[in-house]
Design a protein around this motif. Structure first.
Motif, PDB file in Angstrom:
ATOM      1  N   HIS A   1       9.558 -16.593   4.565  1.00 51.41           N
ATOM      2  CA  HIS A   1       9.472 -18.044   4.666  1.00 51.41           C
ATOM      3  C   HIS A   1       9.061 -18.597   3.304  1.00 51.41           C
ATOM      4  CE1 HIS A   1       5.073 -17.675   4.695  1.00 51.41           C
ATOM      5  NE2 HIS A   1       5.237 -16.705   5.579  1.00 51.41           N
TER       6      HIS A   1
ATOM      7  N   GLU B   1      17.326 -18.186  16.534  1.00 53.52           N
ATOM      8  CA  GLU B   1      17.343 -17.499  15.243  1.00 53.52           C
ATOM      9  C   GLU B   1      18.432 -16.427  15.195  1.00 53.52           C
ATOM     10  OE1 GLU B   1      14.017 -15.775  12.105  1.00 53.52           O
ATOM     11  OE2 GLU B   1      13.658 -15.642  14.257  1.00 53.52           O
TER      12      GLU B   1
ATOM     13  N   ASP C   1      14.069 -29.453   3.149  1.00 55.25           N
ATOM     14  CA  ASP C   1      13.613 -28.190   2.570  1.00 55.25           C
ATOM     15  C   ASP C   1      14.735 -27.514   1.789  1.00 55.25           C
ATOM     16  OD1 ASP C   1      11.080 -28.470   3.710  1.00 55.25           O
ATOM     17  OD2 ASP C   1      11.690 -27.458   5.551  1.00 55.25           O
TER      18      ASP C   1
ATOM     19  N   ALA D   1      14.620 -22.292  10.257  1.00 53.47           N
ATOM     20  CA  ALA D   1      13.330 -22.972  10.268  1.00 53.47           C
ATOM     21  C   ALA D   1      13.226 -24.040   9.187  1.00 53.47           C
ATOM     22  CB  ALA D   1      12.203 -21.961  10.098  1.00 53.47           C
ATOM     23  N   LEU D   2      14.161 -24.056   8.236  1.00 53.97           N
ATOM     24  CA  LEU D   2      14.122 -25.014   7.138  1.00 53.97           C
ATOM     25  C   LEU D   2      14.835 -26.299   7.536  1.00 53.97           C
ATOM     26  CD1 LEU D   2      14.885 -22.673   4.099  1.00 53.97           C
ATOM     27  CD2 LEU D   2      12.660 -23.396   4.976  1.00 53.97           C
TER      28      LEU D   2
ATOM     29  N   ILE E   1      16.114 -16.846   2.855  1.00 51.98           N
ATOM     30  CA  ILE E   1      14.811 -17.346   3.288  1.00 51.98           C
ATOM     31  C   ILE E   1      14.758 -17.217   4.802  1.00 51.98           C
ATOM     32  CG2 ILE E   1      13.234 -19.299   3.366  1.00 51.98           C
ATOM     33  CD1 ILE E   1      15.965 -19.261   0.757  1.00 51.98           C
ATOM     34  N   GLY E   2      14.114 -16.163   5.275  1.00 52.74           N
ATOM     35  CA  GLY E   2      14.067 -15.857   6.702  1.00 52.74           C
ATOM     36  C   GLY E   2      14.456 -14.414   6.924  1.00 52.74           C
TER      37      GLY E   2
END
Length: 266
Positions: free
Chosen positions: A256, A138, A177, A172-173, A235-236
Motif C-alpha cells: 500500500h 480485490e 490517489d 484501494a486507491l 501498489i497492492g
C-alpha cells in the motif's frame, strides 16, 4: 437445537458490495473507451451499476447479456454473442470486457469456447472469468488486470524503455490517489503507463457532450507497450502476479502507499 455463534469481527462486510464481478468492472472502467459486459441477468448488472454510480457520481457504462431462466438452463452462449454484437453496433467501443458471474459458473457455461465462436471483427474482447462464489472485489480486480495484460500487452521485444514506468494501482486507491502517483513519477521525468487509470475516467470531470462511454482512462496503444517499461510497480499485494507477467522477477510490489514507512518504501 439452534447454536448461537458469536462473531467478534469488528466490521461487517456486505457481500453485495464486495463481489468479484464488481471489482472486475472497476478495473475495466480505467481503460479508455471500454464497455464492460456482465454475463449475467439484468438484476446483477443493475446492482453493480447503481453501486458504482452512487459511489463515483458518474454515469457508469455497463451492459449485460440479460440472461433469463430459459437461456441460463438451455445455454447462454447465444445471449452473450448477441449482447456483444449489440454493444459493438450501438456504442462502438475500442474494447469489450466480458465478465462472468456466479450464475454462469453455477450452470457450467464454457465462456471461452463461446467467445471463440465469435467472428474475428473489431473491437477486441477480453474475458475476466471471475465468480461470486470465490474471492471478493480485490480478486476480481486483479483477475481483470491480468486478463488485460494477457490479451493486449505485446510481447517484450528489443530493449526496455528506460524512461518509462508502468504503474499497477490497486482497487484501494481512489482516482485522486492514482493521479498523485502518476504526477509524482512524471515529476522525475518519467513517462507513465497506468493500468488501469481511473484518475482520468472516474475523476468527476465534465465532458462537453454526453457519451455512451467514459472519456479518459488508459488507451489501448499505451496498454500494448506496458511490458516494455524499464520498471513495473504494483501498489497492492493482489497485483503482484500481474506485475510479474510484465517484468518477471524485476517487478516491484508494495502492499500500500499509506503512512510514512510505506511512502518511503514507494
Amino acid at each position: 437445537m439452534a447454536t448461537l455463534v458469536q462473531n467478534d469481527k469488528p466490521v461487517t462486510v456486505d457481500p453485495l458490495r464486495h463481489s468479484a464481478p464488481l471489482g472486475a468492472v472497476l478495473a475495466f472502467l480505467g481503460v479508455a473507451r471500454c464497455m464492460p459486459v456482465l454475463h449475467s441477468s439484468q438484476g446483477c448488472a443493475a446492482m453493480v451499476k447503481v453501486l458504482l454510480t452512487r459511489h463515483f457520481r458518474e454515469s457508469i457504462p455497463l451492459q449485460t447479456s440479460a440472461l433469463t431462466e430459459v437461456t441460463t438452463i438451455l445455454g447462454s452462449g447465444d445471449s452473450l454473442l448477441e449482447g456483444i454484437t449489440t454493444v459493438t453496433d450501438r456504442q462502438q467501443p475500442d474494447l469489450i470486457a466480458v465478465i462472468t458471474t456466479g450464475l454462469v459458473d453455477a450452470c457450467g457455461e464454457d465462456v471461452p469456447r463461446t467467445l471463440r465462436l465469435r467472428s474475428p471483427r473489431p473491437p477486441p474482447v477480453v474475458l475476466a472469468a471471475v465468480s461470486d462464489l470465490d474471492g471478493g472485489l480485490e480478486q476480481g480486480y486483479a483477475t481483470a488486470v491480468e486478463a488485460l495484460i494477457e490479451e493486449l500487452v505485446l510481447p517484450r521485444a528489443g530493449a526496455a524503455i528506460d524512461n518509462q514506468v508502468t504503474l499497477l494501482p490497486g482497487p484501494a486507491l481512489s482516482p485522486l490517489d492514482v493521479e498523485e502517483l502518476r504526477e509524482t513519477a512524471e515529476a522525475f521525468g518519467l513517462r507513465t503507463v497506468v493500468l488501469p487509470d481511473p484518475s482520468r475516467s472516474l475523476d468527476g470531470h465534465l465532458d462537453d457532450d454526453w457519451e455512451p462511454l467514459l472519456s479518459g482512462g488508459t488507451p489501448l496503444s499505451a496498454v500494448a507497450v506496458a511490458g516494455r517499461s524499464g520498471s513495473v510497480l504494483a501498489i497492492g499485494a493482489s497485483l503482484a502476479p500481474a506485475a510479474r507477467m510484465l517484468a518477471g522477477g524485476d517487478a516491484w510490489t508494495v502492499p500500500h502507499a499509506v503512512g510514512l514507512d510505506a511512502s518511503d518504501a514507494l
